[in-house]
Scaffold this active site. Structure first.
Site, PDB file in Angstrom:
ATOM      1  N   CYS A 144       0.762  -1.017  -0.509  1.00 16.17           N
ATOM      2  CA  CYS A 144       0.066   0.048  -0.481  1.00 16.17           C
ATOM      3  C   CYS A 144       0.892   1.249   0.315  1.00 16.17           C
ATOM      4  O   CYS A 144       1.568   1.721  -1.458  1.00 16.17           O
ATOM      5  CB  CYS A 144      -1.117  -0.086   1.165  1.00 16.17           C
ATOM      6  SG  CYS A 144      -1.963   1.112   0.788  1.00 16.17           S
ATOM      7  N   HIS A 155      -3.296  -5.219   1.232  1.00 14.43           N
ATOM      8  CA  HIS A 155      -3.151  -5.952   2.533  1.00 14.43           C
ATOM      9  C   HIS A 155      -3.639  -7.327   2.701  1.00 14.43           C
ATOM     10  O   HIS A 155      -4.976  -7.596   1.633  1.00 14.43           O
ATOM     11  CB  HIS A 155      -3.886  -5.264   3.328  1.00 14.43           C
ATOM     12  CG  HIS A 155      -3.561  -3.738   3.529  1.00 14.43           C
ATOM     13  ND1 HIS A 155      -2.358  -3.034   4.085  1.00 14.43           N
ATOM     14  CD2 HIS A 155      -3.744  -2.397   2.945  1.00 14.43           C
ATOM     15  CE1 HIS A 155      -2.395  -1.918   4.138  1.00 14.43           C
ATOM     16  NE2 HIS A 155      -3.198  -1.335   3.230  1.00 14.43           N
TER      17      HIS A 155
END
Length: 500
Positions: free
Chosen positions: A342, A449
């Site tokens: 991310c 994630h």
């Protein structure tokens, strides 16, 4: 149906509210009750993507996500209607019922209470109408007298739910009896009556040595000490405040089969987010996980991980100031594995562009380890799903073809750098628009994630899996049953009365 409510309050942050609420959720679910967790307001950059009204997806704090799983319930936004995600020391992004509210984010702290309370109360009432029991987690301490007038997470919730409350203190810090008594003394008489028991958490040694203090405390307050919970390192549940606790969890050994150890260094930059997704690595035999903040700590790392960030540009500046940027580049140049997740992915690219001011001073150069550019946008991507890696090169090749579950929470989109692409410098793309590699294959960046929470990913990378979440929850519930006085847990969940 109007569910009974048990509320876990603490004498401070880090006292053990989250793990106790999680254990209670599993315990009562095991008794055949329909259980839901609830926390009115959470302040954390550890968030999960869950179901939200209208068929969309939204964010809640990770603690309530795990509590829902412990309760065998589907996580959803009513379980944490208000989430504050710190972006700086004096500013947070406000997420209400799973969605970012720019209007609320601009309001001062105390100015939000009146605006958010009806939504909070409505979410709690709806959960009570659909469940037998709601396990409520407080925040910080209920006795913060500077915040009582604007409270929407502790006593106001306890009154609204007519909750039976436990007050937990971390005895390992010292001063636990003073913390319990002082918290109780600062409450008014009606709120004191809601506290049905004290819990001493993280005790090391012989519990009989605590006498006569618990009885003296009962004489002073009328409140019994219902549980003394032993210190347990590595119970397997992620701890939001335990980023620098790098001891192996549970029975996990730092040495794997054949004496092999994989040393994984996770950069603990200032605005780290979603750090809880690395908990399975702590539980995994053969993995030595450590959190690093200096270049010297990277010296013998096999992997370097750049985790999520709530302020990518600011964390990049910190990375350079610490001398870590150069150390990471040298590790990559030598063929060492680098993984960016991310915000970590965004940092690995050539450049960040922020035309809308989404992050302060976000435009600037990245680390240059992937030929990518990230353009920030006001709209936030929040979704969960299943994906499959395509062809993955180099030391990450074991991920080729692996299907896994994960989630996205990010602002901005990442693309091949157009100028570099024109010169033939392009990144490999194992997952379209979500994962990229350098040509050598040792640097991998992903927007997704939850990789290490997927058994297939762990099997591919390490040849083994970590203990399941269900095993973790069962262990917490077993510890709870041993720690509480006989009959105490049944008393707390008995049919509610009209008075505290």
């Amino acid at each position: 149906m109007s569910a009974r409510c048990i509320m876990v309050l603490g004498t401070s942050s880090g006292a053990g509210k989250s793990w106790l609420a999680t254990a209670l959720c599993r315990h009562y679910a095991d008794q055949g009750l329909k259980v839901a967790p609830f926390k009115a307001q959470n302040m954390s950059n550890n968030a999960r993507v869950v179901a939200a009204p209208g068929g969309v997806q939204g964010e809640i704090g990770s603690a309530q996500y795990f509590q829902a799983l412990a309760a065998r319930a589907e996580p959803e936004v009513r379980m944490n209607p208000l989430l504050l995600k710190p972006e700086a020391d004096t500013r947070s992004q406000v997420v209400l019922m799973g969605q970012v509210s720019e209007e609320l984010s601009r309001l001062p702290w105390r100015g939000r209470s009146a605006r958010v309370w009806p939504t909070i109360a409505g979410a709690l009432d709806a959960l009570r109408a659909e469940n037998d029991l709601v396990v409520i987690e407080g925040a910080g301490s209920p006795a913060e007298i500077n915040l009582m007038a604007s409270d929407v997470v502790n006593l106001r919730v306890a009154r609204h739910a007519n909750a039976r409350c436990l007050l937990v203190a971390d005895i390992d810090r010292g001063g636990a009896f003073a913390h319990l008594y002082g918290t109780w003394a600062l409450l008014d008489e009606a709120d004191r009556a809601r506290i049905r028991g004290f819990v001493l958490n993280k005790f090391r040694g012989d519990a009989s040595l605590l006498a006569p203090a618990p009885e003296q405390l009962r004489q002073l307050t009328g409140v019994p000490t219902l549980a003394v919970v032993p210190m347990r390192y590595g119970h397997g549940l992620p701890e939001e405040d335990g980023v620098f606790d790098d001891r192996p969890a549970g029975a996990a050994s730092p040495v794997g089969a054949g004496g092999q150890v994989t040393r994984i260094a996770i950069v603990a930059w200032p605005h780290i987010s979603n750090l809880d997704e690395f908990q399975p690595l702590k539980n995994l035999p053969g993995v030595r996980l450590r959190w690093v903040r200096t270049s010297a700590e990277l010296a013998d790392a096999d992997w370097i991980v750049l985790p999520g960030s709530k302020a990518t540009a600011a964390d990049l500046a910190w990375l350079r100031a610490q001398g870590l940027a150069g150390a990471i580049a040298r590790h990559a140049a030598a063929g060492g594995r680098v993984l960016g997740i991310c915000g970590g992915l965004q940092a690995l690219g050539e450049a960040l562009i922020d035309p809308h001011g989404v992050e302060p001073a976000a435009s600037g150069p990245g680390l240059g380890l992937l030929p990518l550019v990230t353009r920030f946008a006001r709209a936030k991507t929040v979704r969960r799903g299943r994906w499959r890696f395509g062809s993955v090169a180099g030391p990450w090749a074991a991920l080729s073809g692996v299907a896994f579950a994960g989630y996205e929470i990010h602002s901005g989109q990442t693309l091949q750098h157009p100028g570099m692409a024109a010169r033939g410098e392009v990144a490999r793309v194992p997952i379209d628009a979500l994962a990229w590699q350098n040509p050598a294959g040792n640097v991998l960046g992903v927007y997704l994630h939850g990789l290490f929470e997927d058994a297939a990913v762990l099997q591919a990378l390490f040849g083994r899996g970590a203990p399941s979440l269900d095993a973790v929850f069962d262990g917490l519930a077993a510890q709870l049953g041993q720690a509480f006085a006989p009959g105490a847990l049944a008393m707390l969940a008995a049919p509610a009365r009209d008075t505290p």
